[in-house]
Structures are given as C-alpha cells and as structure tokens.
Design a protein around this motif. Structure first.
Motif, PDB file in Angstrom:
ATOM      1  N   THR A  83       0.830  -1.211   0.000  1.00  0.00           N
ATOM      2  CA  THR A  83       0.000   0.000   0.000  1.00  0.00           C
ATOM      3  C   THR A  83       0.860   1.254   0.000  1.00  0.00           C
ATOM      4  OG1 THR A  83      -1.755  -1.171   1.188  1.00  0.00           O
ATOM      5  CG2 THR A  83      -1.827   1.237   1.217  1.00  0.00           C
ATOM      6  N   VAL A  87       1.139   4.141  -2.879  1.00  0.00           N
ATOM      7  CA  VAL A  87       0.905   5.559  -2.622  1.00  0.00           C
ATOM      8  C   VAL A  87       2.090   6.398  -3.090  1.00  0.00           C
ATOM      9  CG1 VAL A  87       0.625   7.281  -0.794  1.00  0.00           C
ATOM     10  CG2 VAL A  87      -0.691   5.166  -0.712  1.00  0.00           C
ATOM     11  N   VAL A  88       3.311   5.911  -2.815  1.00  0.00           N
ATOM     12  CA  VAL A  88       4.514   6.643  -3.228  1.00  0.00           C
ATOM     13  C   VAL A  88       4.593   6.738  -4.752  1.00  0.00           C
ATOM     14  CG1 VAL A  88       7.037   6.576  -3.273  1.00  0.00           C
ATOM     15  CG2 VAL A  88       5.816   6.075  -1.158  1.00  0.00           C
ATOM     16  N   VAL A  90       2.074   6.487  -6.977  1.00  0.00           N
ATOM     17  CA  VAL A  90       1.013   7.353  -7.488  1.00  0.00           C
ATOM     18  C   VAL A  90       1.327   8.821  -7.207  1.00  0.00           C
ATOM     19  CG1 VAL A  90      -1.424   7.973  -7.267  1.00  0.00           C
ATOM     20  CG2 VAL A  90      -0.753   5.569  -7.340  1.00  0.00           C
ATOM     21  N   GLY A  91       1.818   9.108  -5.977  1.00  0.00           N
ATOM     22  CA  GLY A  91       2.172  10.481  -5.632  1.00  0.00           C
ATOM     23  C   GLY A  91       3.291  11.018  -6.504  1.00  0.00           C
ATOM     24  N   SER A  92       4.283  10.174  -6.790  1.00  0.00           N
ATOM     25  CA  SER A  92       5.400  10.608  -7.634  1.00  0.00           C
ATOM     26  C   SER A  92       4.928  10.887  -9.054  1.00  0.00           C
ATOM     27  CB  SER A  92       6.493   9.526  -7.655  1.00  0.00           C
ATOM     28  OG  SER A  92       6.994   9.299  -6.348  1.00  0.00           O
ATOM     29  N   ALA A  94       1.896  11.779  -9.919  1.00  0.00           N
ATOM     30  CA  ALA A  94       1.088  13.005  -9.889  1.00  0.00           C
ATOM     31  C   ALA A  94       1.982  14.241  -9.844  1.00  0.00           C
ATOM     32  CB  ALA A  94       0.147  12.972  -8.690  1.00  0.00           C
ATOM     33  N   TRP A  95       3.032  14.191  -9.021  1.00  0.00           N
ATOM     34  CA  TRP A  95       3.963  15.333  -8.935  1.00  0.00           C
ATOM     35  C   TRP A  95       4.663  15.559 -10.269  1.00  0.00           C
ATOM     36  CZ3 TRP A  95       9.218  15.491  -9.778  1.00  0.00           C
ATOM     37  CH2 TRP A  95       9.850  16.698  -9.447  1.00  0.00           C
ATOM     38  N   TYR A  97       3.604  14.710 -13.257  1.00  0.00           N
ATOM     39  CA  TYR A  97       2.638  15.221 -14.235  1.00  0.00           C
ATOM     40  C   TYR A  97       2.409  16.716 -14.027  1.00  0.00           C
ATOM     41  CZ  TYR A  97      -1.782  15.992 -16.642  1.00  0.00           C
ATOM     42  OH  TYR A  97      -2.769  16.493 -17.434  1.00  0.00           O
ATOM     43  N   LYS A  98       2.292  17.112 -12.757  1.00  0.00           N
ATOM     44  CA  LYS A  98       2.077  18.530 -12.472  1.00  0.00           C
ATOM     45  C   LYS A  98       3.294  19.365 -12.845  1.00  0.00           C
ATOM     46  CE  LYS A  98       0.639  21.656  -8.760  1.00  0.00           C
ATOM     47  NZ  LYS A  98       0.264  21.770  -7.324  1.00  0.00           N
TER      48      LYS A  98
END
Length: 254
Positions: A83, A87-88, A90-92, A94-95, A97-98
C-alpha cells in the motif's frame, strides 16, 4: 493436497474406524465416497494414518495458532508495504505530471477571475499591476512617459498611440507606458487605495521597467490627482523629476 504437490501426507485421527468405510454399520454415508476417497489417496505419492490422543491434538493447537498468527502478520506487513509503495508511486507520478504542465493562466483579483492577457509586474504587497507599452524601445528612448488614465477608462485608452505618428515617435524617440490603476482592467485591487499609494505603485512600475531617473507622468481627468501626488512626492527626493498633467483638486491629495 494434490494441487499443492505434497510428497508425503500424514492423517491424524482419534479413531481409526472413521476411515473404515467398508466396515458394516459404521458411517454408511461414507460408503458413497469409497471410490472417490481411494482415488484421491492413490494420487498421493505417500500417505499414512496415525491415531493420536485428544491431549496430543490440544498440544498442537497453540503451535497451529502461532503459525497462523505468524502468517497473518506476514501477510499484513506485506499488504502495508504494498500500500505504501503504491501511494509513493502514485504520488510521484502526480507530482511529475504537475511539474511538466505549463504554468496556469493568471487570473484577475480573486480565484475565478478573468484570465490575464497583458504584461504585469509584481508590487511590494504581492499585488500585480498590468501595463501596456507603446513607441520607441524604452532602453533607447529619449522621452519616457507614464500615462495615468481617468475614472471610466483603462490602460488601453492612452491617447499617445492614437495621436502620435510612427514617424514622430521614431524621430523624437518617444516611449510611453500606460497601466491599469488598482481595481481597473487586469490590475489587482488595492483595499487601501489612495492617490499616494498609486503614486508608490507608479514608482515601482518605473523601477521595474528600468525607466531610470528621468521620465514624464501624464494624467487625464481623475488621473491628474495622482499626477499631482507624484509631483509632491518628487519634492521629497523621489526619482520623478519631470511631471505633467492636469488635476481637479490638488488640495485634496495632501
């Protein structure tokens, strides 16, 4: 057991007669499974039946429970790790992509305002002042003019682009810049706006554009009050040395 490919299986029971499926009168329902049980046992490489006491079974229960808890804890730790890893990742993503997205278009005033299309500078209090340049390049200009619009207009209403011919602009090397006063057009509002505060905004605009110590300020209609404030400020050591404009009532801007 067959699907797990076990090499040796030991069956433990408290009564061997439970497996005597051929015994007359004993567990008649087992007789229907006689062939199925024998077929299943024949597929095992090695198996045997052991008779054990109830106390022996009780002693093995704690071992079984401990083994079960150990496997449960291992699965729980593995699930938590998976898990966290998810999360790491997905967060990476997302960061990342932004980070690769182009900067968002600015908006006027609060969130949800109109999109900004003009050049703006950031002032001392984090507000933005929109401006529009016209004429000769400012780094090479001889005459530099800041225009202050009136009550019902904006930076686009500067008269210089309308009345100055291109030939005259190039001959005299005239540069002009008009700006939206706070709360007008694409400039952020100033809750504490006053003629003096706008004069300070003009000073920051001049410094931000690198106009140097010598330039002119022209105000039309209510812009004249701000021009007069700039004039009074210049007497206190401001860089503004030559100021022109008409004003309504200069006595009210002290």
């Amino acid at each position: 057991m067959i699907s797990h490919r076990l090499a040796r299986v030991v069956f433990e029971t408290e009564d061997a007669e439970l497996f005597a499926v051929k015994r007359p009168g004993a567990w008649p329902s087992y007789q229907d499974y006689d062939v199925e049980i024998k077929t299943g046992l024949s597929n095992l490489p090695e198996w045997e039946l052991e008779v054990v006491s109830r106390n022996s079974n009780k002693r093995t229960e704690p071992l079984h429970e401990a083994s079960t808890r150990s496997h449960t804890q291992e699965r729980s730790s593995s699930d938590i790790f998976k898990t966290i890893l998810l999360v790491v990742i997905v967060g990476s993503l997302a960061w990342f992509y932004k980070a690769i997205q182009p900067p968002p278009t600015g908006t006027v005033g609060s969130t949800g305002g109109a999109s900004v299309t003009s050049s703006r500078i950031k002032l001392r209090d984090r507000r933005h002042l929109a401006y529009k340049e016209f004429g000769f390049p400012r780094d090479e200009a001889k005459f530099k003019i800041i225009y202050i619009h009136g009550f019902d207009s904006c930076m686009l209403d500067s008269p210089f682009p309308q009345f100055l011919s291109q030939a005259l602009v190039e001959e005299l090397r005239i540069y002009t810049v008009s700006f939206d006063r706070p709360g007008y057009g694409e400039s952020d509002p100033d809750p504490n706006r006053s003629p003096r505060s706008i004069a300070l905004d003009i000073e920051e605009l001049a410094d931000g554009l690198g106009l140097g110590p010598n330039f002119y300020v022209v105000g039309l209609s209510m812009g004249g009050e701000i021009t007069w404030t700039c004039l009074m400020k210049s007497f206190q050591g401001s860089k503004h040395t030559r100021l022109f404009g008409r004003c309504n009532s200069y006595s009210s801007v002290r």
